[in-house]
Design an enzyme around this catalytic site. Structure first.
Site, PDB file in Angstrom:
ATOM      1  N   ALA A   8       0.800  -1.224   0.000  1.00 40.76           N
ATOM      2  CA  ALA A   8       0.000   0.000   0.000  1.00 40.76           C
ATOM      3  C   ALA A   8       0.830   1.270   0.000  1.00 40.76           C
ATOM      4  O   ALA A   8       0.312   2.355  -0.255  1.00 40.76           O
ATOM      5  CB  ALA A   8      -0.928   0.008   1.223  1.00 40.76           C
ATOM      6  N   ASN A 160      14.834  -8.492  12.215  1.00 35.37           N
ATOM      7  CA  ASN A 160      13.539  -8.874  11.670  1.00 35.37           C
ATOM      8  C   ASN A 160      13.526  -8.589  10.172  1.00 35.37           C
ATOM      9  O   ASN A 160      13.773  -7.466   9.730  1.00 35.37           O
ATOM     10  CB  ASN A 160      12.460  -8.050  12.383  1.00 35.37           C
ATOM     11  CG  ASN A 160      11.080  -8.242  11.801  1.00 35.37           C
ATOM     12  OD1 ASN A 160      10.840  -9.148  11.016  1.00 35.37           O
ATOM     13  ND2 ASN A 160      10.158  -7.370  12.188  1.00 35.37           N
ATOM     14  N   HIS A 308      21.372   8.370 -28.481  1.00 41.39           N
ATOM     15  CA  HIS A 308      22.538   8.726 -29.289  1.00 41.39           C
ATOM     16  C   HIS A 308      23.735   9.076 -28.427  1.00 41.39           C
ATOM     17  O   HIS A 308      23.669   9.977 -27.584  1.00 41.39           O
ATOM     18  CB  HIS A 308      22.253   9.965 -30.169  1.00 41.39           C
ATOM     19  CG  HIS A 308      20.933   9.966 -30.841  1.00 41.39           C
ATOM     20  ND1 HIS A 308      20.657   9.211 -31.951  1.00 41.39           N
ATOM     21  CD2 HIS A 308      19.800  10.648 -30.556  1.00 41.39           C
ATOM     22  CE1 HIS A 308      19.411   9.430 -32.336  1.00 41.39           C
ATOM     23  NE2 HIS A 308      18.864  10.291 -31.503  1.00 41.39           N
TER      24      HIS A 308
END
Length: 393
Positions: A8, A160, A308
């Protein structure tokens, strides 16, 4: 088991790349970042994906649809990004039984995710040199005994990794108070699980939290490094493909091109003539790398053109960027220090001696532009002919 994917967030630290695209949908090799977490969950045996969406939700919905790799996809909406526990709470009505949670902006060791899914209540963990910026686990005999969020004096080096399996009861534990930074943290839910259950941990040999632009580059280095050679597109007989190079169907490689893998040229993209692509480079869908261009260790976003006589090194270009002829990127500090980049208004070290530029969607450079190492061009930014850009724009 159901797997909740948290997708989200906007990702303010990775701007301008997330200015119109949620961070979990940024490209990592041949799929969005969040799709790697989804694949890990599906391979581990997830029977349903519950995807939490919010910022630019339709981008996520459009990619996954109602089914992903034969697994049902359900969506939950987090209307305001108020922390990871709040995100899982948004998915609560869809949960029934034991469930997993994975961060959609993390790359995981798939084998460790499989171990996690097989272990009952558990947490993914990774050993890090400086755990003070993470939730830190204490464990004894393979069982987690404590978790502390971003401690000044970490008790262990076991961080964690943002991957969890929760017992069914945890769906009722998600109303946690806001932390000091104003967010409802999933670590509070983990702490309760630790208090009431034997919670194990699955050690990850490799893991990456993709929060800042150079970490997106690192994520692509990881996943492009896993490629096996696969050439399905149109390749001129005078092109030279070396090593693990993937040319997707619908891509074209012209004469005089040298591509040194790992490299991926996606469908609709074109490379050459006479260009050089090397060093963990992603050329996105419908992108164009033209005559006399060198791209090294970079991400060239969907629809972007470096057409280019230009050099792009160790850089991330968003979607529909156009580099004018002779645009050159500096990617090295001659004093040997790490290149610094602006993140949320502060100049911070990338930890990389070689790093180029970050360019937002629809930015354009004029001919003969020089971009200094560590410069960020915002979405729709422009330069003037012959300009030397040493500050963010």
């Amino acid at each position: 088991m159901q797997a909740v994917l948290l997708a989200a967030g906007e990702g303010t630290r990775i701007r301008p790349l997330s200015a119109s695209l949620p961070k979990p949908m940024l490209p990592v090799a041949d799929r969005p970042l969040v799709a790697h977490a989804a694949d890990a969950a599906v391979d581990a045996g997830a029977e349903e994906l519950v995807v939490v969406v919010g910022y630019e939700a339709e981008e996520v919905r459009g990619y996954f649809g109602e089914e992903y790799r034969g697994v049902t996809v359900t969506y939950a909406v987090q209307s305001e990004q108020a922390g990871t526990a709040d995100a899982v709470r948004a998915a609560r009505e869809h949960l029934d039984g034991e469930f997993a949670v994975l961060n959609g902006d993390n790359l995981y060791d798939p084998a460790a995710v499989a171990d996690l899914f097989d272990s009952g209540p558990s947490v993914g963990a990774v050993r890090v040199a400086d755990p003070s910026n993470y939730g830190v686990l204490s464990a004894e005999d393979g069982t987690v005994t404590d978790i502390v969020e971003k401690p000044a004096d970490p008790p262990t080096d076991l961080a964690n990794a943002g991957a969890y399996v929760f017992p069914a009861e945890a769906r009722e534990w998600l109303e946690v108070p806001a932390s000091e930074r104003g967010e409802h943290e999933i670590t509070d839910v983990v702490a309760r699980a630790v208090a009431e259950y034997d919670v194990g941990y699955a050690a990850m040999d490799r893991w990456l939290d993709v929060g800042r632009p150079w970490e997106l580059l690192e994520a692509n280095e990881w996943k492009l490094g896993e490629l096996a050679r696969d050439v399905r597109g149109e390749v001129h007989e005078d092109a030279d493909l070396r090593g693990p190079v993937v040319i997707e169907e619908g891509a074209t490689v012209d004469a005089g091109v040298v591509i040194e893998g790992p490299a991926l040229v996606r469908s609709g993209a074109s490379v050459g003539p006479n260009s050089y692509v090397r060093g963990a480079t992603l050329v996105g869908e419908d992108a164009h790398v033209g005559h006399g261009v060198e791209i090294k260790n970079s991400v060239v976003g969907k629809g972007s053109h470096v057409a280019h006589l230009s050099y792009v090194g160790d850089s991330v270009l968003g979607r529909n960027v156009n580099f004018g002829a002779g645009t050159n990127v500096a990617n090295l500090r001659h004093d040997g220090d790490s290149v610094r980049l602006t993140v949320k208004g502060e100049r911070v070290s990338t930890g990389r001696r070689k790093f180029g530029v970050v360019v937002g969607d629809d930015a354009k450079t004029a001919i003969n532009t020089s971009l200094n190492a560590g410069v960020t061009l915002s979405s729709r930014a422009t330069t003037t002919p012959g300009e030397v850009v040493t500050r963010d724009r």
